[in-house]
Design an enzyme around this catalytic site. Structure first.
Site, PDB file in Angstrom:
ATOM      1  N   PRO A   2      -5.864   3.614   4.151  1.00 54.42           N
ATOM      2  CA  PRO A   2      -6.966   2.817   4.717  1.00 54.42           C
ATOM      3  C   PRO A   2      -6.452   1.614   5.497  1.00 54.42           C
ATOM      4  CG  PRO A   2      -7.449   3.432   2.456  1.00 54.42           C
ATOM      5  CD  PRO A   2      -6.028   3.836   2.711  1.00 54.42           C
ATOM      6  N   GLU A   3      -7.059   1.374   6.654  1.00 49.26           N
ATOM      7  CA  GLU A   3      -6.710   0.240   7.484  1.00 49.26           C
ATOM      8  C   GLU A   3      -7.855  -0.768   7.423  1.00 49.26           C
ATOM      9  OE1 GLU A   3      -5.311   1.595  11.328  1.00 49.26           O
ATOM     10  OE2 GLU A   3      -4.464   3.412  10.448  1.00 49.26           O
TER      11      GLU A   3
END
Length: 283
Positions: A2-3
């Site tokens: 996840p960013e």
């Protein structure tokens, strides 16, 4: 992994559902989930019992929950971590690692992590900004992010522009997906040297980074599988808007040339060979 958009989507959901609630008990079901909390799982649970969650904040890809004790819960989702709000009578998830119950008997907060690369810890006195993540740079959506300082620091470096975008000490929250998308919008190949960028080109790239991140947050992030979901268990849909990342061989939406894939730091980079030509070697 996840960013920023995925973590921000989770932060927004947590802010709505846990801010102002008092923790009754914490159940640590897997020690690896709290491995960064050096005193161990029992201490993690004890120090959180009775504490009220004051807010939910984010720095880059990290979350922290300031508590009324002055401490904070720090969390990182890793590759597959999920923070879910579930009714107390909902069946336990297969990979449930930590459970938070609250005094109001409302939805539980559950940390679910299939691969256990993520984790939670308590930062003593970390309510304002946990010391463990103070080294991480601000992200471009932070009101206190300085465009001028970023552009100057970027152009001082002698590295490839994509590597610079992934450097969390320079700009936080940007990962492989959104770096490729911003570079595609800016018409820059990821191996372009940062010290060769003009000021206007660097500012244009930053604007595209900011736009891509903002649009991805609106879409709830990017989900390629069931490992990333928001606090309600729903997937993001920004993958429908990707112009370069993961589109090897498909036509570039801008010029029609087939998107290429190249190896990059044990991962892949995606770009358009026509819109993003490789830079010429320096003499």
């Amino acid at each position: 992994m996840p960013e920023l958009p995925e973590v921000e989507t989770v932060r927004q959901g947590l802010s709505r559902w846990v801010t102002g609630r008092r923790i009754r008990t914490v159940e640590v079901r897997h020690p690896r989930a709290v491995r960064r909390h050096v005193p161990g799982g029992a201490h993690f649970a004890d120090v959180l019992a009775g504490r009220k969650v004051l807010d939910v904040r984010r720095r880059g890809k990290y979350l922290w929950l300031p508590l009324d004790s002055g401490d904070a819960v720090v969390g990182h989702l890793g590759m597959s971590g999920q923070l879910l709000l579930q009714p107390a009578d909902a069946p336990d998830e297969t990979h449930l690692r930590v459970r938070f119950r609250f005094d109001d008997d409302g939805p539980e907060l559950r940390f679910v992590d299939q691969r256990t690369f993520g984790g939670l810890s308590v930062s003593e006195g970390g309510g304002m900004l946990p010391a463990e993540i103070a080294h991480i740079a601000r992200d471009p959506l932070d009101p206190e992010f300085s465009d001028a300082e970023f552009v100057a620091a970027l152009r001082r470096r002698r590295t490839e522009v994509k590597r610079a975008l992934l450097d969390q000490s320079l700009i936080s929250g940007v990962g492989n997906i959104y770096a490729d998308e911003a570079l595609w919008r800016a018409g820059l190949h990821g191996t372009r040297s940062t010290d060769a960028l003009t000021g206007p080109a660097a500012r244009r790239l930053l604007a595209h980074v900011r736009d891509v991140l903002g649009e991805a947050i609106t879409a709830g992030g990017t989900s390629f599988d069931a490992l990333y979901v928001n606090v309600n268990g729903e997937s993001g849909y920004f993958d429908r808007s990707l112009n370069a990342y993961g589109r090897e061989g498909q036509p570039c939406p801008r010029c029609g040339a087939p998107i290429r894939r190249e190896p990059f730091m044990n991962r892949s980079s995606y770009s358009c060979p026509r819109c993003q030509p490789r830079p010429r070697p320096r003499p």
